[in-house]
Enzyme design. Sequence first.
Site, PDB file in Angstrom:
ATOM      1  N   HIS A  65       0.865  -1.187   0.000  1.00 39.37           N
ATOM      2  CA  HIS A  65       0.000   0.000   0.000  1.00 39.37           C
ATOM      3  C   HIS A  65       0.898   1.233   0.000  1.00 39.37           C
ATOM      4  O   HIS A  65       1.642   1.457   0.957  1.00 39.37           O
ATOM      5  CB  HIS A  65      -0.897   0.014   1.237  1.00 39.37           C
ATOM      6  CG  HIS A  65      -1.845  -1.134   1.313  1.00 39.37           C
ATOM      7  ND1 HIS A  65      -3.139  -1.054   0.842  1.00 39.37           N
ATOM      8  CD2 HIS A  65      -1.693  -2.401   1.792  1.00 39.37           C
ATOM      9  CE1 HIS A  65      -3.745  -2.225   1.034  1.00 39.37           C
ATOM     10  NE2 HIS A  65      -2.879  -3.055   1.599  1.00 39.37           N
ATOM     11  N   PHE A  66       0.817   2.022  -1.067  1.00 37.50           N
ATOM     12  CA  PHE A  66       1.652   3.224  -1.172  1.00 37.50           C
ATOM     13  C   PHE A  66       0.883   4.522  -0.919  1.00 37.50           C
ATOM     14  O   PHE A  66       1.462   5.601  -0.920  1.00 37.50           O
ATOM     15  CB  PHE A  66       2.362   3.261  -2.530  1.00 37.50           C
ATOM     16  CG  PHE A  66       3.553   2.345  -2.623  1.00 37.50           C
ATOM     17  CD1 PHE A  66       4.040   1.674  -1.508  1.00 37.50           C
ATOM     18  CD2 PHE A  66       4.196   2.141  -3.838  1.00 37.50           C
ATOM     19  CE1 PHE A  66       5.139   0.831  -1.593  1.00 37.50           C
ATOM     20  CE2 PHE A  66       5.301   1.298  -3.937  1.00 37.50           C
ATOM     21  CZ  PHE A  66       5.771   0.651  -2.810  1.00 37.50           C
ATOM     22  N   ARG A  67      -0.448   4.435  -0.754  1.00 37.40           N
ATOM     23  CA  ARG A  67      -1.285   5.516  -0.219  1.00 37.40           C
ATOM     24  C   ARG A  67      -1.403   6.767  -1.083  1.00 37.40           C
ATOM     25  O   ARG A  67      -2.016   7.743  -0.648  1.00 37.40           O
ATOM     26  CB  ARG A  67      -0.771   5.937   1.170  1.00 37.40           C
ATOM     27  CG  ARG A  67      -0.554   4.834   2.179  1.00 37.40           C
ATOM     28  CD  ARG A  67      -1.812   4.084   2.501  1.00 37.40           C
ATOM     29  NE  ARG A  67      -1.675   3.231   3.677  1.00 37.40           N
ATOM     30  CZ  ARG A  67      -2.465   2.206   3.948  1.00 37.40           C
ATOM     31  NH1 ARG A  67      -3.443   1.886   3.114  1.00 37.40           N
ATOM     32  NH2 ARG A  67      -2.293   1.474   5.029  1.00 37.40           N
ATOM     33  N   ASP A 155      -8.782  -4.886  -2.362  1.00 32.83           N
ATOM     34  CA  ASP A 155      -8.091  -5.129  -1.101  1.00 32.83           C
ATOM     35  C   ASP A 155      -8.415  -4.043  -0.079  1.00 32.83           C
ATOM     36  O   ASP A 155      -8.470  -2.860  -0.388  1.00 32.83           O
ATOM     37  CB  ASP A 155      -6.577  -5.191  -1.298  1.00 32.83           C
ATOM     38  CG  ASP A 155      -5.888  -5.592  -0.008  1.00 32.83           C
ATOM     39  OD1 ASP A 155      -6.124  -6.727   0.447  1.00 32.83           O
ATOM     40  OD2 ASP A 155      -5.165  -4.763   0.562  1.00 32.83           O
ATOM     41  N   HIS A 182      -9.253  -9.795  -1.042  1.00 34.50           N
ATOM     42  CA  HIS A 182      -9.220  -9.616   0.415  1.00 34.50           C
ATOM     43  C   HIS A 182     -10.481 -10.299   0.930  1.00 34.50           C
ATOM     44  O   HIS A 182     -11.588  -9.849   0.646  1.00 34.50           O
ATOM     45  CB  HIS A 182      -9.226  -8.120   0.733  1.00 34.50           C
ATOM     46  CG  HIS A 182      -9.399  -7.795   2.184  1.00 34.50           C
ATOM     47  ND1 HIS A 182      -8.377  -7.245   2.930  1.00 34.50           N
ATOM     48  CD2 HIS A 182     -10.459  -7.909   3.023  1.00 34.50           C
ATOM     49  CE1 HIS A 182      -8.807  -7.041   4.169  1.00 34.50           C
ATOM     50  NE2 HIS A 182     -10.068  -7.436   4.248  1.00 34.50           N
ATOM     51  N   ASN A 281      -4.881  -6.743   9.544  1.00 34.46           N
ATOM     52  CA  ASN A 281      -6.048  -7.432   9.015  1.00 34.46           C
ATOM     53  C   ASN A 281      -5.634  -8.292   7.824  1.00 34.46           C
ATOM     54  O   ASN A 281      -5.195  -7.737   6.814  1.00 34.46           O
ATOM     55  CB  ASN A 281      -7.104  -6.408   8.587  1.00 34.46           C
ATOM     56  CG  ASN A 281      -8.446  -7.042   8.292  1.00 34.46           C
ATOM     57  OD1 ASN A 281      -8.661  -8.203   8.565  1.00 34.46           O
ATOM     58  ND2 ASN A 281      -9.347  -6.263   7.711  1.00 34.46           N
ATOM     59  N   ASP A 308       2.135  -7.132   2.547  1.00 34.97           N
ATOM     60  CA  ASP A 308       0.998  -6.292   2.935  1.00 34.97           C
ATOM     61  C   ASP A 308       1.497  -5.042   3.660  1.00 34.97           C
ATOM     62  O   ASP A 308       0.954  -4.637   4.695  1.00 34.97           O
ATOM     63  CB  ASP A 308      -0.011  -7.056   3.788  1.00 34.97           C
ATOM     64  CG  ASP A 308      -1.334  -6.315   3.959  1.00 34.97           C
ATOM     65  OD1 ASP A 308      -1.533  -5.274   3.288  1.00 34.97           O
ATOM     66  OD2 ASP A 308      -2.161  -6.756   4.777  1.00 34.97           O
ATOM     67  N   HIS A 312       0.791   3.576   8.426  1.00 36.63           N
ATOM     68  CA  HIS A 312      -0.095   4.509   9.120  1.00 36.63           C
ATOM     69  C   HIS A 312       0.761   5.419   9.995  1.00 36.63           C
ATOM     70  O   HIS A 312       1.877   5.060  10.381  1.00 36.63           O
ATOM     71  CB  HIS A 312      -1.104   3.765   9.993  1.00 36.63           C
ATOM     72  CG  HIS A 312      -2.056   2.902   9.238  1.00 36.63           C
ATOM     73  ND1 HIS A 312      -3.034   3.425   8.421  1.00 36.63           N
ATOM     74  CD2 HIS A 312      -2.179   1.551   9.160  1.00 36.63           C
ATOM     75  CE1 HIS A 312      -3.729   2.428   7.878  1.00 36.63           C
ATOM     76  NE2 HIS A 312      -3.225   1.278   8.299  1.00 36.63           N
ATOM     77  N   GLY A 327      -3.058  -2.664  10.125  1.00 34.51           N
ATOM     78  CA  GLY A 327      -1.924  -2.698   9.205  1.00 34.51           C
ATOM     79  C   GLY A 327      -0.589  -2.357   9.828  1.00 34.51           C
ATOM     80  O   GLY A 327      -0.512  -1.553  10.762  1.00 34.51           O
TER      81      GLY A 327
END
Length: 429
Positions: A65-67, A155, A182, A281, A308, A312, A327
Amino acid sequence: MKTTLIINGKELNERNELIQTDIYIKNGNIQMKGQQLQMLHLDSDQIIDAKGALLTPGLVDVHVHFREPGFTHKETIKTGSLSAARGGYTTVCAMPNLDPVPDTVENWQAVERIIEKDAVVNVLQYATITKGLRSEELVDYKALKEAGVFAVTNDGVGVQTAGTMYLAMKEAAKVGLPIVAHTEDESLLFGGCMHHGKKSKELNLPGIISATESSQIARDLLLAEETGAHYHVCHVSTKESVRIIREAKQAGIHVTCEVCPHHLILSEEDIPCDDANYKMNPPLRALDDQAALIEGLLDGTIDCIATDHAPHTTEEKSVSMTEAPFGIVGSETAFSLMYTHFVKTGRFTLKQVVDWMTIKPADVFGLSCGTLNVGSPADIAIYQLDKEVEINPADFESKSINTPFIGEKVLAETLYTFVNGEIVWAKEG
């Protein structure tokens, strides 16, 4: 393009033996490989003395996840890709829980433009299964496939309706797009924030039952059999999930799956208190689930290892597990943790771990990476296996430091990461 000669490296052969290897890189590809290539010194613009360090194919991570766009206070494509490079990853697949969501060709191409500008490793961007992630309206799979999308996923949230998943698989199968799932039945969540087991009772925190994951996998496996779709399961965490995936493979259903290092290394019993850095999760499960995941890797039920990587902010993770987001980050620590916990303890061979983190994930999606073959792109990681270092957040390239492994001493430190023959990350000093 400049030429590079890597000398005095060690490479794994098929028998899990470390052999002396030099690699000559030209035009971004591996041109020559073998022993005693020092005669190429004069023809090389750059010489890297590996001093006996391990040379592997650049690692491949099918789940990060690169947001960006939308949540750049947590991570960006630039910081996420640097984080991947520091861990030895050279190809990663980025999840689409972004804002705006890449659910159209235009939105997906907008993310691709940022990747082209800022990424230091190869980043493949997922598109979504449905519009806006949460709806039941399918995206245009044909248009997305023609634009260059390699797979689709929602996901972060499970596809809640069987009819939607059936139609998605049917349409995705027509154009050859894998459905990456997911798996989480939200009607079975009951407000849980960690695994429903002895530790949740001890800490008096609401638990997540195993069937939240496995029941949706069971549904989807039958739909995959019906439609002929390639169905890939994200972050498998329960013994029931492993069992039904194993049975589905034996039945000839086209299913693949991944497991995360944290689910292999930790169980619910390692959670010391109400600490949100242990909240992910799916959650850390029971000891028998952990054992089933290890067995699933060894017998081929589980195809590969994926991180994964889910950044955050410290503020978001400085609250109770009941309030914090799910996460943890993982790109920078995955290989070191796997080597330290499993190779050095004799539970896995080094070759098994390298394969599960390179060629096996590449094979799942038919990606042209994950090898050190002559003629292949010079995507290479160099690791110093024998020096112990401490996992220190001050060293992270990621914007976030949310991981339960801070302070742990590990082996297998990354020294260099090459992408297309260029050094994209190197240890200072």
